[in-house]
Scaffold this active site. Structure first.
Site, PDB file in Angstrom:
ATOM      1  N   SER A   1       6.032  -4.950 -10.596  1.00 17.94           N
ATOM      2  CA  SER A   1       4.617  -5.247 -10.364  1.00 17.94           C
ATOM      3  C   SER A   1       4.386  -6.743 -10.359  1.00 17.94           C
ATOM      4  O   SER A   1       4.934  -7.458 -11.202  1.00 17.94           O
ATOM      5  CB  SER A   1       3.773  -4.619 -11.482  1.00 17.94           C
ATOM      6  OG  SER A   1       2.470  -5.165 -11.472  1.00 17.94           O
TER       7      SER A   1
ATOM      8  N   TYR B   1      -0.150  -7.860  -5.551  1.00 17.20           N
ATOM      9  CA  TYR B   1      -1.591  -8.086  -5.480  1.00 17.20           C
ATOM     10  C   TYR B   1      -1.722  -9.534  -5.067  1.00 17.20           C
ATOM     11  O   TYR B   1      -0.951 -10.376  -5.549  1.00 17.20           O
ATOM     12  CB  TYR B   1      -2.247  -7.950  -6.853  1.00 17.20           C
ATOM     13  CG  TYR B   1      -2.343  -6.575  -7.443  1.00 17.20           C
ATOM     14  CD1 TYR B   1      -2.986  -5.545  -6.775  1.00 17.20           C
ATOM     15  CD2 TYR B   1      -1.832  -6.318  -8.716  1.00 17.20           C
ATOM     16  CE1 TYR B   1      -3.098  -4.298  -7.358  1.00 17.20           C
ATOM     17  CE2 TYR B   1      -1.949  -5.074  -9.297  1.00 17.20           C
ATOM     18  CZ  TYR B   1      -2.582  -4.063  -8.620  1.00 17.20           C
ATOM     19  OH  TYR B   1      -2.698  -2.831  -9.197  1.00 17.20           O
TER      20      TYR B   1
ATOM     21  N   THR C   1      -0.618  -3.524  -2.511  1.00 14.58           N
ATOM     22  CA  THR C   1      -1.570  -2.553  -3.059  1.00 14.58           C
ATOM     23  C   THR C   1      -2.981  -2.932  -2.632  1.00 14.58           C
ATOM     24  O   THR C   1      -3.453  -4.038  -2.885  1.00 14.58           O
ATOM     25  CB  THR C   1      -1.461  -2.507  -4.592  1.00 14.58           C
ATOM     26  OG1 THR C   1      -0.118  -2.159  -4.923  1.00 14.58           O
ATOM     27  CG2 THR C   1      -2.417  -1.484  -5.191  1.00 14.58           C
TER      28      THR C   1
ATOM     29  N   LYS D   1       0.126   0.319  -0.107  1.00 18.95           N
ATOM     30  CA  LYS D   1      -0.073   1.264  -1.219  1.00 18.95           C
ATOM     31  C   LYS D   1      -1.560   1.444  -1.493  1.00 18.95           C
ATOM     32  O   LYS D   1      -2.294   0.461  -1.613  1.00 18.95           O
ATOM     33  CB  LYS D   1       0.633   0.743  -2.477  1.00 18.95           C
ATOM     34  CG  LYS D   1       0.475   1.636  -3.707  1.00 18.95           C
ATOM     35  CD  LYS D   1       1.409   1.182  -4.828  1.00 18.95           C
ATOM     36  CE  LYS D   1       1.319   2.061  -6.047  1.00 18.95           C
ATOM     37  NZ  LYS D   1       0.142   1.816  -6.888  1.00 18.95           N
TER      38      LYS D   1
ATOM     39  N   HIS E   1      -3.991   5.431  -7.070  1.00 18.98           N
ATOM     40  CA  HIS E   1      -3.663   4.572  -8.196  1.00 18.98           C
ATOM     41  C   HIS E   1      -3.616   5.390  -9.507  1.00 18.98           C
ATOM     42  O   HIS E   1      -4.027   4.917 -10.570  1.00 18.98           O
ATOM     43  CB  HIS E   1      -4.707   3.448  -8.307  1.00 18.98           C
ATOM     44  CG  HIS E   1      -4.127   2.127  -8.751  1.00 18.98           C
ATOM     45  ND1 HIS E   1      -3.958   1.070  -7.912  1.00 18.98           N
ATOM     46  CD2 HIS E   1      -3.687   1.704  -9.963  1.00 18.98           C
ATOM     47  CE1 HIS E   1      -3.453   0.047  -8.579  1.00 18.98           C
ATOM     48  NE2 HIS E   1      -3.269   0.410  -9.829  1.00 18.98           N
TER      49      HIS E   1
END
Ligand SMILES: Cc1cc2nc3c(=O)[nH]c(=O)nc-3n(C[C@H](O)[C@H](O)[C@H](O)COP(=O)(O)O)c2cc1C
Length: 383
Positions: free
Chosen positions: A110, A132, A158, A257, A281
């Protein structure tokens, strides 16, 4: 330490994790947003499906391996990106990555993780990277370069969090950002001594509060503080054109995503994006978003076969992996399941969670008469 051989399913690991973790951390992992309608249906939605097994097939050897975008996978699932794993266990990202690598299961790093991508990547592969975008986009581009250099070969962008989600329990538990020490969170930590000593204690001894690790050191603030200007995530101004331009910074395959609509998947396909992750999510972004498994068939019908289609949300049993494949997914992501293992017993617990999912997947495949992933076909599932 939880007795792992007594943990017979992922729910057992979740119960052990719940006992060990302070409530604020447990809620952060487990819960959703607002009234948690989306979370409840993401979990309960699986009840809608029933498997219709084929009998009298040779399933003496079941091959769970598959291929995703040319990459071989030993199992049709991978570990989803979960920022904050480092709060569940000391250096949690590394334990997740190592357990996944030991089994050849892809691990998704992540961009919100609290450990440097290079350090996580030292666990070995296969590694994917989730992005992100930071407000200062050059930071995002630098993070992509770091992830690529560290060995990540698939990018997830995402897109289901244009604005921060409404997680009221974080505020109630005293786990908001900026973090403020109060009676509630101090009592919470003190009444969970195993976490206090082995997770928090180890951070205190080895260098303090976890930081946003995927930023340059000058900007990488503690996760308990509001980010400096430019170094906060900002996606309310992210549009398709910018997404397409991310290609200039990522030569490998890219997956979107957070897709729930066939028209968005078609648009991604038209832009040349290699795949979509059908996801709400894990019920943690929008309430009441449609469960991804319910969105999957329409997305797969629209773009399946022309781009990769993955799905996640609420997977804690192997039969759900098989159901998702039958409904048109090429692979599945698991987020909380390995985190439960991590919270219960660190890396060994993650391994247990992944092994349980693997054996359940193989057993379900045998029971439905599918000796290979290719034999998991749509006729095996009914609503
Ligand atoms: C604690 C936690 C942190 C997460 N952090 C991220 C993240 O940083 N980036 C992301 O794209 N998704 C994140 N997710 C969502 C997961 O990638 C995944 O979509 C979701 O967890 C799937 O549902 P499941 O947990 O029921 O398997 C997070 C989920 C959890 C539970």
């Amino acid at each position: 330490m939880a007795k792992l051989d007594r943990m017979l399913n992922v729910a057992d690991l979740a119960a052990a994790a719940r006992r060990r973790l302070p409530r604020g951390i447990w809620d952060y992992v487990e819960r959703g947003v607002e009234d948690e309608v989306s979370l409840a249906s993401t979990r309960g939605g699986w009840q809608r499906y029933r498997l219709l097994p084929r009998i009298l097939r040779d399933v003496s050897k079941v091959a769970t391996g598959t291929t995703l975008l040319g990459r071989a996978m030993p199992l049709p699932f991978a570990v989803a990106p979960t920022g904050g794993a480092g709060l569940v266990w000391h250096e949690g990202d590394l334990h997740l990555a190592r357990a996944a690598a030991a089994r050849g299961i892809p691990f998704t790093i992540s961009s919100a993780s609290t450990m440097d991508v290079e350090r996580i990547a030292s666990a070995g592969g296969p590694l994917w990277f989730q992005l992100y975008l930071w407000e200062d986009r050059t930071l995002s581009h630098q993070a992509l370069a770091r992830a690529r250099a560290a060995g990540c070969d698939l990018l997830f962008v995402t897109c289901d969090m244009p604005v921060p989600p409404n997680r009221e329990y974080n505020t109630r538990n005293g786990f908001g950002v900026p973090f403020r020490i109060g009676v509630r969170n101090v009592a919470d930590v003190l009444t969970h001594p195993r976490w206090a000593v082995n997770t928090l204690g180890r951070y205190v001894v080895t260098g303090g509060v976890p930081r946003q690790a995927n930023l340059p050191p000058s900007l990488s603030g503690k996760v308990t503080r509001v980010a400096p200007i430019g170094a906060a995530f900002r996606q309310d101004n992210l549009e398709w054109e910018e997404l397409a331009r991310l290609r200039d910074h990522w030569p490998g395959p890219m997956l979107l995503k957070g897709v729930l609509r066939p028209d968005d998947a078609e648009r991604a396909l038209a832009l040349g994006i290699e795949g979509v992750v059908v996801s709400n999510h894990g019920g943690r972004a929008l309430d009441p978003a449609l469960p991804a498994i319910e969105a999957l068939p329409a997305v797969a019908a629209a773009v399946g076969g022309r781009m990769a289609v993955l799905v996640d949300g609420g997977v804690v049993r192997g039969h759900q992996v098989v159901t998702a494949l039958a409904l048109g997914a090429e692979a599945v992501l698991v987020g909380r399941a390995p985190l439960y293992g991590l919270g219960a017993a660190g890396g060994a617990g993650v391994g247990r969670a992944l092994d349980l999912l693997a054996s359940e997947t193989a057993r379900t495949m045998a029971q439905v008469g599918a000796a290979s992933v290719a034999e998991v076909t749509a006729d095996l599932v009914i609503t």
